[in-house]
Design an enzyme around this catalytic site. Structure first.
Site, PDB file in Angstrom:
ATOM      1  N   HIS A  10     -25.950  28.455 -18.419  1.00 25.81           N
ATOM      2  CA  HIS A  10     -26.654  27.130 -18.583  1.00 25.81           C
ATOM      3  C   HIS A  10     -26.173  26.142 -17.595  1.00 25.81           C
ATOM      4  CE1 HIS A  10     -22.853  27.523 -20.732  1.00 25.81           C
ATOM      5  NE2 HIS A  10     -22.514  26.145 -20.557  1.00 25.81           N
ATOM      6  N   HIS A  99     -17.155  40.477   7.225  1.00 24.09           N
ATOM      7  CA  HIS A  99     -15.868  41.199   7.059  1.00 24.09           C
ATOM      8  C   HIS A  99     -15.554  41.861   5.606  1.00 24.09           C
ATOM      9  CE1 HIS A  99     -13.643  38.418  10.243  1.00 24.09           C
ATOM     10  NE2 HIS A  99     -14.692  38.881  10.812  1.00 24.09           N
ATOM     11  N   ARG A 133     -13.660  47.656  12.377  1.00 25.42           N
ATOM     12  CA  ARG A 133     -12.230  47.600  11.769  1.00 25.42           C
ATOM     13  C   ARG A 133     -12.416  47.163  10.167  1.00 25.42           C
ATOM     14  NH1 ARG A 133     -12.548  42.848  14.422  1.00 25.42           N
ATOM     15  NH2 ARG A 133     -11.736  41.044  13.309  1.00 25.42           N
TER      16      ARG A 133
END
Length: 141
Positions: A10, A99, A133
């Site tokens: 809400h 990331h 990575r």
């Protein structure tokens, strides 16, 4: 093609409705999981609806709005394969995708202006996961 699922409680209803207008203007397809008015509801019920849909496909994206963004974030992150990010500025939004490969953005309607919220939605939808990575780390979640 990405499928976008949106919901609020809400407190986030008005901002959710503004986000829907923004998505419609950009011709971005989405599915609204409610609520349909500002009557009091329990945010976990709506977070779980969107999180289940996001979990069903790697292409799915979620947008959740509550008063602070925190409650929706906590509830959504209980689901497997969901990486919900509470975004509060441009950098946090961009990094959540680059990331962390976040697949749900949570926003606090009581903490953000409509203008900023819409800017963060745009960044979230248009930023791709960097991989590399970061993939190894995301796999550990």
């Amino acid at each position: 093609m990405k499928k976008i699922f949106i919901s609020s409680d809400h407190a986030g209803f008005k901002l959710k409705e503004a986000i829907k207008i923004y998505l419609e203007k950009k011709k971005i397809n989405f599915q609204d999981f409610g609520p349909s008015n500002e009557n009091s509801v329990d945010y976990p019920d709506y977070a779980h609806k969107v999180a289940r849909k996001v979990n069903s496909s790697k292409k799915n994206i979620g947008i959740l709005v509550c008063g602070s963004g925190t409650g929706m974030n906590i509830a959504a992150n209980k689901h497997k394969n969901v990486r919900a990010a509470q975004c509060f500025n441009e950098k946090s939004t961009k990094l959540s995708r680059l990331h962390n490969d976040a697949n749900i953005i949570t926003l606090g309607s009581r903490l953000l202006s409509k203008k900023n919220a819409l800017k963060f939605i745009s960044i979230f939808l248009n930023t791709k996961f960097e991989g590399g990575r970061h993939l190894k780390r995301v796999k550990k979640i």
